[in-house]
Design an enzyme around this catalytic site. Structure first.
Site, short mmCIF file in Angstrom:
data_model
loop_
_atom_site.label_atom_id
_atom_site.label_comp_id
_atom_site.label_asym_id
_atom_site.label_seq_id
_atom_site.Cartn_x
_atom_site.Cartn_y
_atom_site.Cartn_z
CE1 TYR A 33 4.73 2.03 -9.63
CE2 TYR A 33 5.24 2.90 -7.46
CZ TYR A 33 5.51 2.02 -8.48
OH TYR A 33 6.53 1.12 -8.36
CB SER A 115 12.34 -1.16 -2.37
OG SER A 115 12.26 -1.84 -3.61
CD GLN A 136 11.29 -5.96 -1.06
OE1 GLN A 136 10.34 -6.35 -0.40
NE2 GLN A 136 11.15 -5.14 -2.09
NE ARG A 173 2.06 -4.13 -9.74
CZ ARG A 173 3.30 -4.05 -9.32
NH1 ARG A 173 3.97 -2.90 -9.44
NH2 ARG A 173 3.89 -5.10 -8.79
CE LYS A 260 7.44 -7.10 1.62
NZ LYS A 260 6.89 -7.02 0.25
CG HIS A 284 4.54 -7.33 -4.29
ND1 HIS A 284 5.82 -7.78 -4.26
CD2 HIS A 284 4.58 -6.12 -4.90
CE1 HIS A 284 6.62 -6.89 -4.83
NE2 HIS A 284 5.88 -5.87 -5.21
NE ARG A 287 2.47 -2.18 -6.18
CZ ARG A 287 2.15 -1.04 -6.77
NH1 ARG A 287 1.00 -0.44 -6.50
NH2 ARG A 287 2.96 -0.48 -7.65
#
Length: 387
Positions: A33, A115, A136, A173, A260, A284, A287
């Site tokens: 991950y 986050s 964020q 992913r 961002k 990112h 990702r």
């Protein structure tokens, strides 16, 4: 300001060493991950290797008075020109990782960004960082949720709001799909086995509890199973961030606001128009879009227009793995840099000592680079760029 004596574990002097150790201590699904990108992971690879094409010119005979790597962002003087990027599900990858990193960032006076989908709450990270942590925001679908998160940030006097703009859809992913960590997440037999053969991770998880989306907990129904959690996340964070949504946040948020995920001239002009105070050039972590370019390449293109830096604080995230890489980004024109994976490698490798170690390691590496280049301060870096 003088640089204090820098110390860190000599067994792990590089990000490569931390990564190797972290891989041996983390369950495979957790490491995958952290490590994975989207699709074939080509942009993930470019994000690192494109830094190698940026060359800097050393200078040895000029008068040199020592270095000062401190820099000011939004009215705060930080001790180094790098900080810790936001990462989701940090506590899954290593138990209590957000608190470990937030405490280390506060100790070293560098920024840590929490986050929305990390595993510690706004309030807890504000407590351990003494109000210094940034936040964020994944823009919620519902404005009422957005407004309540902004209210909570204001209550803890969050110094900087970072609005994420590069997730109009979630990247495909493949590692996460295979491991079961896509939405809805699930623990399959393979994951349980992987956890069982990493006893330190398991013991620490028992100590700190099963990780959850702590900031979002007040908005969730109690007792959601994994399928229901997946539906909640998809429903709550599905939708594109456009300029109207940014304007609405700008009207409510009175502190510094950073966007961002900016990589193009079109988006940087829009950032200026909506009143952003800064941007983080970011893909990112490779990702989201595999066909995209690395952030250092994006930054070089944006720096061709010098008026952007006059209107915005220009920061960069992604791909840096060393002090020389930080120097390359600063020489290219970044005012500040952020890294994510290297700090998670540090925590995965060294647990509660990992944040302190990794920050100290980068300070030592950057100090050596500045001495080679005869950069007395961060503002000197652009003069060393070999064009």
């Amino acid at each position: 300001m003088p640089i204090e004596k820098l110390t860190y574990n000599p067994n792990y002097p590089s990000v490569k060493d931390l990564k190797k150790r972290a891989k041996a201590r983390m369950p495979k699904f957790a490491f995958d991950y952290l490590e994975g990108g989207c699709n074939e992971e080509l942009n993930l690879s470019r994000s690192e290797t494109d830094y190698h094409d940026v060359l800097l010119q050393p200078s040895y005979l000029k008068k040199f008075n020592g270095i000062d790597m401190s820099t000011t962002l939004f009215g705060h003087r930080y001790d180094a020109p790098f900080g810790i990027s936001p990462i989701g599900l940090q506590g899954l990858m290593w138990p209590n990782a957000p608190e470990i990193l937030a405490k280390a960032a506060f100790k070293h006076n560098v920024p840590y960004i929490l986050s929305t989908v990390s595993t510690s709450s706004i309030e807890r990270i504000a407590e351990v960082s003494e109000g210094q942590a940034w936040f964020q925001l994944y823009h919620p679908t519902e404005n009422t949720l957005r407004d309540d998160i902004l209210r909570r940030l204001e209550a803890v006097q969050c110094p900087v709001l970072v609005v994420l703009v590069d997730v109009p859809s979630f990247g495909l992913r493949y590692r996460e799909i295979k491991s079961g960590l896509s939405m809805p997440p699930k623990m399959n037999i393979s994951n349980i086995f992987q956890a069982a053969i990493r006893p330190t991770w398991g013991i620490e998880t028992l100590r700190h509890g099963i990780p959850s989306f702590a900031t979002l907990k007040p908005y969730m129904e109690k007792g959601l199973d994994m399928t229901q959690l997946g539906k909640f996340m998809n429903k709550t964070f599905t939708g594109r961030v456009d300029t109207d949504k940014i304007k609405a946040i700008r009207d409510k948020w009175k502190g510094p606001m950073v966007l961002k995920g900016i990589t193009t001239e079109e988006d940087i002009k829009a950032s200026i128009a909506v009143g952003a105070d800064g941007i983080i050039v970011s893909n990112h972590g490779g990702r989201q879009i595999d066909a995209g370019e690395s952030t250092i390449v994006s930054l070089r293109k944006l720096m061709a227009t010098p008026t952007y830096q006059e209107k915005l604080t220009m920061m960069i995230d992604g791909g840096m793995r060393s002090g020389p890489d930080i120097g390359r980004a600063l020489a290219t024109g970044a005012d500040f840099t952020f890294m994510g994976r290297p700090f998670m490698y540090g925590v995965g490798a060294l647990g509660k000592k990992g944040g302190d170690h990794t920050i100290s390691m980068f300070k030592a590496q950057l100090k050596q680079v500045m001495e080679q280049l005869s950069c007395e301060q961060i503002a000197d870096f652009p003069e060393t760029l070999i064009r």
